[in-house]
Design a protein around this motif. Structure first.
Motif, short mmCIF file in Angstrom:
data_model
loop_
_atom_site.label_atom_id
_atom_site.label_comp_id
_atom_site.label_asym_id
_atom_site.label_seq_id
_atom_site.Cartn_x
_atom_site.Cartn_y
_atom_site.Cartn_z
N THR A 13 0.83 -1.20 0.00
CA THR A 13 0.00 0.00 0.00
C THR A 13 0.87 1.26 0.00
O THR A 13 1.98 1.27 0.54
CB THR A 13 -0.93 0.04 1.23
OG1 THR A 13 -0.13 0.12 2.43
CG2 THR A 13 -1.82 -1.18 1.30
N CYS B 40 -8.85 1.45 1.16
CA CYS B 40 -8.00 1.28 -0.03
C CYS B 40 -8.89 1.52 -1.24
O CYS B 40 -9.46 0.57 -1.81
CB CYS B 40 -7.38 -0.11 -0.06
SG CYS B 40 -6.20 -0.42 1.28
N ALA C 259 -6.89 0.94 -6.71
CA ALA C 259 -5.93 -0.14 -6.98
C ALA C 259 -5.24 0.15 -8.30
O ALA C 259 -5.84 0.72 -9.22
CB ALA C 259 -6.64 -1.48 -7.03
N LEU D 273 -2.05 -0.84 -3.80
CA LEU D 273 -3.27 -0.16 -3.34
C LEU D 273 -2.93 1.23 -2.79
O LEU D 273 -1.90 1.40 -2.13
CB LEU D 273 -3.96 -0.99 -2.26
CG LEU D 273 -4.33 -2.43 -2.63
CD1 LEU D 273 -4.89 -3.15 -1.39
CD2 LEU D 273 -5.32 -2.47 -3.76
#
Length: 411
Positions: free
Chosen positions: A267, A354, A357, A406
């Motif tokens: 992330t 999140c 993507a 993400l």
């Protein structure tokens, strides 16, 4: 004098919808530029300008949905029709399936499935649909299911798909032509498993519809289950927990990209519950370059409509919009040169969500389809309607944890 009646084809409608979409985006840019100018001069934007921008933004989304729908309709070939199947066995199966759907006569399908050494019915009952129907359903799903359209798809004959992988890769090295080849360490192999779960839909028809010989029953079933299957698949491929459904990529464990390890998705944090006020697009640049170069070549952004609406307003240092409409009919919008896939099952941006993507989903996410789709005719449960309990088995999960990154809205 006989009046001339002009007829519009689907292609004409698609071209008109594409022009409407392009005009809407030009209006969006002009209004947003006005809003930004007002902020620069008065430190705030006019309420009327904000309301106008919101209306144009909604109109832009509506135009895009209309364009997508018309493009999909144009791409659909007629199913069935008068063309005779090339394989006599296919023709026999098709005739037996029609008899079963229209009248409930199952003797022909039973005989065929016994001849093929398969069970006459599955655990929940029902009979295999002709191959043409199954192929058409899968083709339609590829067009309307956003994650399926960009992921790898495998057709399997068993209940699950297994593949071996090595997170570290094999040991390699350079040697001369006649030099000794030192023995390399054997890579530690692990196994990934993708079970196929059962997905169902239950379209209903009146007996009058079934008695109508003009109705293409195969096409009707494909159209009826398309939306239901696509909606359920879309949710599962994004957020599914893996229990009686595929495991979505957002259900996978995450870790900050600086300490990424196999088995988790990396992330990139935004620094808060929204995009940064100053240079908000910088986090998108960080997200793009968090992905290795080999994956970026075929990467795409995945987000929902609300997030995309916010990102549409971002500009680069030269004042150019980062989001661009499709260059031609049938193509996707782009963000910084990468395609944008709109998936409504993606979360809105909020603290710890999140919401964006980015990755090569062909390498990163695998969908498995169990060969064979079944239909069980039920004329009793909802009289006077006839229900068709239609099932297919599908699974999915992340297969390459390095291929998807993400954007996490967190400090």
């Amino acid at each position: 004098m006989i009046p001339v009646v002009e007829t519009k084809t689907i292609s004409d409608d698609v071209a008109s919808a594409f022009e409407d979409f392009a005009r809407a985006f030009e209006a969006f840019k002009d209004t947003n530029d006005t809003r930004l100018s007002e902020i620069e001069t008065r430190l705030t934007s006019d309420v009327v300008t904000d309301e106008k921008l919101a209306r144009i933004d909604t109109a832009l989304d509506d135009a895009k949905r209309r364009l997508d729908r018309l493009s999909l309709e144009r791409a659909r070939p007629p199913l069935g029709g008068t063309e005779a199947p090339r394989d006599p066995a296919q023709g026999e199966h098709k005739s037996a399936f029609h008899a079963y759907v229209r009248t409930g006569e199952a003797a022909g399908l039973k005989r065929l499935e016994e001849k093929a050494l398969s069970a006459g019915s599955g655990p929940d009952g029902g009979y295999l649909v002709p191959d043409t129907v199954e192929r058409e359903v899968l083709r339609r799903l590829a067009n309307v299911s956003p994650i399926r359209a960009i992921s790898s798809v495998r057709v399997i004959s068993g209940g699950q798909y297994k593949r071996a992988f090595s997170a570290t890769g094999p040991a390699t090295g350079w040697v001369g032509e006649t030099a000794a080849r030192p023995q390399t360490a054997s890579p530690a192999l692990s196994e990934m498993s993708f079970p196929a779960m059962e997905l169902y839909a239950m379209p209903a028809a009146t007996q009058t519809l079934l008695d109508d010989a003009v109705i293409d029953i195969e096409s009707w079933i494909a159209e009826e289950v398309e939306a239901a299957f696509a909606e359920q698949e879309g949710a599962a491929f994004v957020n599914g927990d893996g229990v009686n459904r595929p495991k979505g990529f957002l259900a996978t464990e995450t870790v900050e990209n600086e300490i990424w390890e196999w088995g988790r998705l990396g992330t990139v944090n935004t620094g808060g519950a929204a995009f940064p006020v100053e240079s908000p697009s910088d986090v998108l640049v960080d997200l793009i370059y968090a992905l290795k170069a080999g994956y970026r070549q075929n990467a795409a952004f995945v987000m929902n409509r609300k997030t995309q609406s916010t990102i549409r307003r971002f500009k680069d240092d030269n004042g150019q919009y980062l989001w661009a409409p499709p260059a031609s009919i049938g193509q996707a919008a782009t963000l910084m040169g990468f395609p944008v896939v709109e998936a409504e099952d993606m979360p809105d941006f909020a603290l710890n969500a999140c919401a964006v993507a980015f990755g090569d989903f062909k390498r990163g996410y695998l969908i498995v389809d169990r060969a064979g789709m079944r239909v069980l005719r039920d004329p009793y449960s909802a009289k006077p309607y006839v229900l068709f309990y239609t099932t297919k088995r599908v699974g999915g999960g992340v297969q390459d944890y390095a291929a998807i990154k993400l954007l996490k809205f967190a400090a």
